[in-house]
Design a protein around this motif. Structure first.
Motif, PDB file in Angstrom:
ATOM      1  N   SER A 139       0.850  -1.193   0.000  1.00 53.02           N
ATOM      2  CA  SER A 139       0.000   0.000   0.000  1.00 53.02           C
ATOM      3  C   SER A 139       0.882   1.237   0.000  1.00 53.02           C
ATOM      4  N   ASP A 393     -16.177   5.740 -10.728  1.00 57.83           N
ATOM      5  CA  ASP A 393     -15.441   4.514 -10.423  1.00 57.83           C
ATOM      6  C   ASP A 393     -13.957   4.801 -10.209  1.00 57.83           C
ATOM      7  N   GLU A 395     -11.557   5.850 -12.316  1.00 58.03           N
ATOM      8  CA  GLU A 395     -10.588   5.687 -13.406  1.00 58.03           C
ATOM      9  C   GLU A 395     -10.567   6.942 -14.269  1.00 58.03           C
ATOM     10  N   PHE A 411     -17.225   6.462  -4.351  1.00 55.81           N
ATOM     11  CA  PHE A 411     -16.928   5.289  -5.160  1.00 55.81           C
ATOM     12  C   PHE A 411     -17.932   4.182  -4.872  1.00 55.81           C
ATOM     13  N   ARG A 414     -14.680  -0.064  -2.355  1.00 57.65           N
ATOM     14  CA  ARG A 414     -13.291   0.236  -2.046  1.00 57.65           C
ATOM     15  C   ARG A 414     -12.369  -0.405  -3.089  1.00 57.65           C
ATOM     16  N   ASP A 415     -11.418   0.383  -3.574  1.00 56.33           N
ATOM     17  CA  ASP A 415     -10.395  -0.100  -4.496  1.00 56.33           C
ATOM     18  C   ASP A 415      -9.132   0.689  -4.191  1.00 56.33           C
ATOM     19  N   GLU A 416      -8.196   0.032  -3.500  1.00 56.62           N
ATOM     20  CA  GLU A 416      -7.019   0.743  -3.020  1.00 56.62           C
ATOM     21  C   GLU A 416      -6.200   1.347  -4.148  1.00 56.62           C
ATOM     22  N   SER A 417      -6.147   0.654  -5.300  1.00 55.16           N
ATOM     23  CA  SER A 417      -5.361   1.179  -6.415  1.00 55.16           C
ATOM     24  C   SER A 417      -5.941   2.475  -6.940  1.00 55.16           C
ATOM     25  N   VAL A 418      -7.259   2.657  -6.799  1.00 62.49           N
ATOM     26  CA  VAL A 418      -7.918   3.892  -7.242  1.00 62.49           C
ATOM     27  C   VAL A 418      -7.797   4.973  -6.184  1.00 62.49           C
ATOM     28  N   GLU A 419      -8.103   4.630  -4.936  1.00 64.73           N
ATOM     29  CA  GLU A 419      -8.171   5.651  -3.887  1.00 64.73           C
ATOM     30  C   GLU A 419      -6.816   6.294  -3.614  1.00 64.73           C
ATOM     31  N   TYR A 430     -17.690   5.664   0.252  1.00 61.62           N
ATOM     32  CA  TYR A 430     -17.906   4.405  -0.453  1.00 61.62           C
ATOM     33  C   TYR A 430     -19.328   3.938  -0.255  1.00 61.62           C
ATOM     34  N   GLU A 432     -20.366   0.942  -0.510  1.00 62.44           N
ATOM     35  CA  GLU A 432     -20.376  -0.353   0.178  1.00 62.44           C
ATOM     36  C   GLU A 432     -20.496  -0.219   1.682  1.00 62.44           C
TER      37      GLU A 432
END
Length: 436
Positions: A139, A393, A395, A411, A414-419, A430, A432
């Motif tokens: 991370s 989303d 991107e 969002f 949760r998507d760590e690569s995005v956040e 989020y 979710e």
């Protein structure tokens, strides 16, 4: 014996006050935190530690460290304050206590090293650097929660755990709260007063860092990003919404206030018989202006947009969120602004939602919405704008410069690569979190 204890207590308080004063001068954006803990002599503790309400110290350790290595003492005290600011003290998980202790220590030491403050600087060892690189592959944002999850998945040997402990340990964790039996509730409205005090302090530090900008110094960006991630972990839509409210008088009877002129007139002329005239105006905190932007690029799912509206409008309805003459903009944007529907009430916003036809389907670029906001404000519109909800989303291209109003990127999950790509000045939420 009591005289000796009193002398040690007095010496300990002087050393503590001197140390935190030095820290507050070196790091003014953290000044509000440095005087929240009062020192307490405690012969049972290993060196120094806190439960979030006070700092307990072993007098021999405090005196010797102050004489032999005051820089190390400053660093240890700073380490301890960071545990409180990020509330590591209060959120000990039910499983993996050893991993939580290690993760919390790594997280605060990483921030202390990143700040690169002269009064705290230590030579970074190769061992420390290797461990940082190892966790950063998992991370890019080094919070205790993320490091803890990494450690839970690692099969570390005894020697590796000892190396971690010796490299990052500074203070006694034995006073930390009992482990949680379940995760913190994101919708909980109130916290224990002691923890709430540190949450408020963290918010104040965040505001100070934003105000200071580049003047806050090297590493402040990492500090701010970590504060944001920590706060968002327990931030509800309702709490975000209240940040957008402004105070304004509305024409409604206020049963809690009355006209003092009539009150005193009655007292003077009718023999202690006050005349009570309720005020016809009352002050309310509601939303005066709000922008809701929808990412309509090809990757956006219609079902996610419906859920976003259901949750967001549900909160607006519960909170009686808007003034009667509110400015509300519902914007659709992919790589360009496609539509701006203007509403002035919750009813109009719900009608716009019901008739919404998504237009776009191209690439994703968030910057056109922010440029469009600048154009509107230059024309004298949205003068009371406090917030922008941007559902996406993730991107796409984010703006680099901070907006003058609060921005929340929402969002679907949760998507760590995005956040990690979201600018540190923006909040994240989020969908979710509301599904459970």
């Amino acid at each position: 014996m009591s005289g000796n204890r009193e002398a040690l207590t007095a010496a300990g308080e002087k050393i503590w006050n001197y140390t935190v004063t030095e820290l507050s001068l070196a790091l003014p954006f953290l000044r509000s935190a440095f005087f929240l803990l009062r020192p307490q002599l405690d012969l049972r503790i290993q060196n120094i530690g806190t439960d979030g309400s006070a700092v307990a110290y072993q007098p021999r350790y405090l005196l010797q460290c102050f004489v032999d290595n005051p820089r190390a003492l400053r660093r240890t005290c700073f380490h301890l304050f960071l545990h409180c600011i990020f509330r590591h003290v209060y959120h000990v998980p039910a499983e993996g206590r050893e991993n939580w202790d290690l993760a919390a220590d790594v997280a605060v030491e990483y921030l202390a090293d990143a700040l690169d403050e002269d009064s705290l600087r230590e030579t970074e060892s190769d061992t420390r650097r290797v461990w940082y690189e190892r966790f950063l592959t998992e991370s890019r944002i080094m919070t205790a929660e993320r490091i803890y999850r990494s450690l839970q998945g690692m099969k570390l040997s005894y020697d590796e755990r000892e190396e971690l402990r010796k490299t990052f340990w500074r203070c006694d964790h034995s006073l930390w709260k009992n482990p949680e039996t379940k995760p913190p509730k994101t919708e909980e409205k109130s916290l224990p007063a002691e923890e709430k005090r540190w949450e408020d302090t963290a918010e104040h530090v965040e505001k100070m860092l934003l105000a200071a900008g580049k003047e806050a110094g090297k590493g402040a960006e990492s500090f701010l990003r970590t504060l944001r991630v920590q706060g968002e972990a327990r931030l509800s839509y309702g709490e975000i919404l209240r940040r957008f409210a402004v105070a304004r008088e509305v024409m409604e009877i206020d049963p809690d206030a009355f006209d003092y002129g009539f009150y005193y007139y009655g007292m003077e002329h009718y023999g202690n018989m006050p005349l009570i005239e309720e005020n016809e105006y009352r002050e309310e905190r509601r939303i005066a202006a709000l922008v809701i932007a929808i990412d309509t690029s090809a990757s956006t799912q219609h079902g996610d947009v419906e859920q976003f509206f259901a949750e967001t409008l549900g909160i607006f309805r519960e909170e009686q969120a808007f003034f009667r003459d509110a400015e509300i903009h519902l914007i659709q944007c992919d790589e360009a602004v496609r539509e701006d529907r203007r509403c002035h009430s919750l009813g109009e916003l719900e009608a716009a939602r019901d008739s919404l036809q998504l237009s776009g389907g191209g690439g994703t670029d968030f910057r056109p919405v922010f440029r469009y906001m600048e154009e509107l404000q230059a024309r004298g519109e949205l003068t009371e704008l406090r917030g922008l909800f941007y559902f996406t989303d993730g991107e796409g291209a984010f703006p680099r410069e901070a907006s003058p109003y609060q921005t929340v990127f929402v969002f679907p999950a949760r998507d760590e690569s995005v956040e990690e790509r979201v600018p540190s000045w923006a909040l994240k939420a989020y969908l979710e979190e509301k599904k459970a």
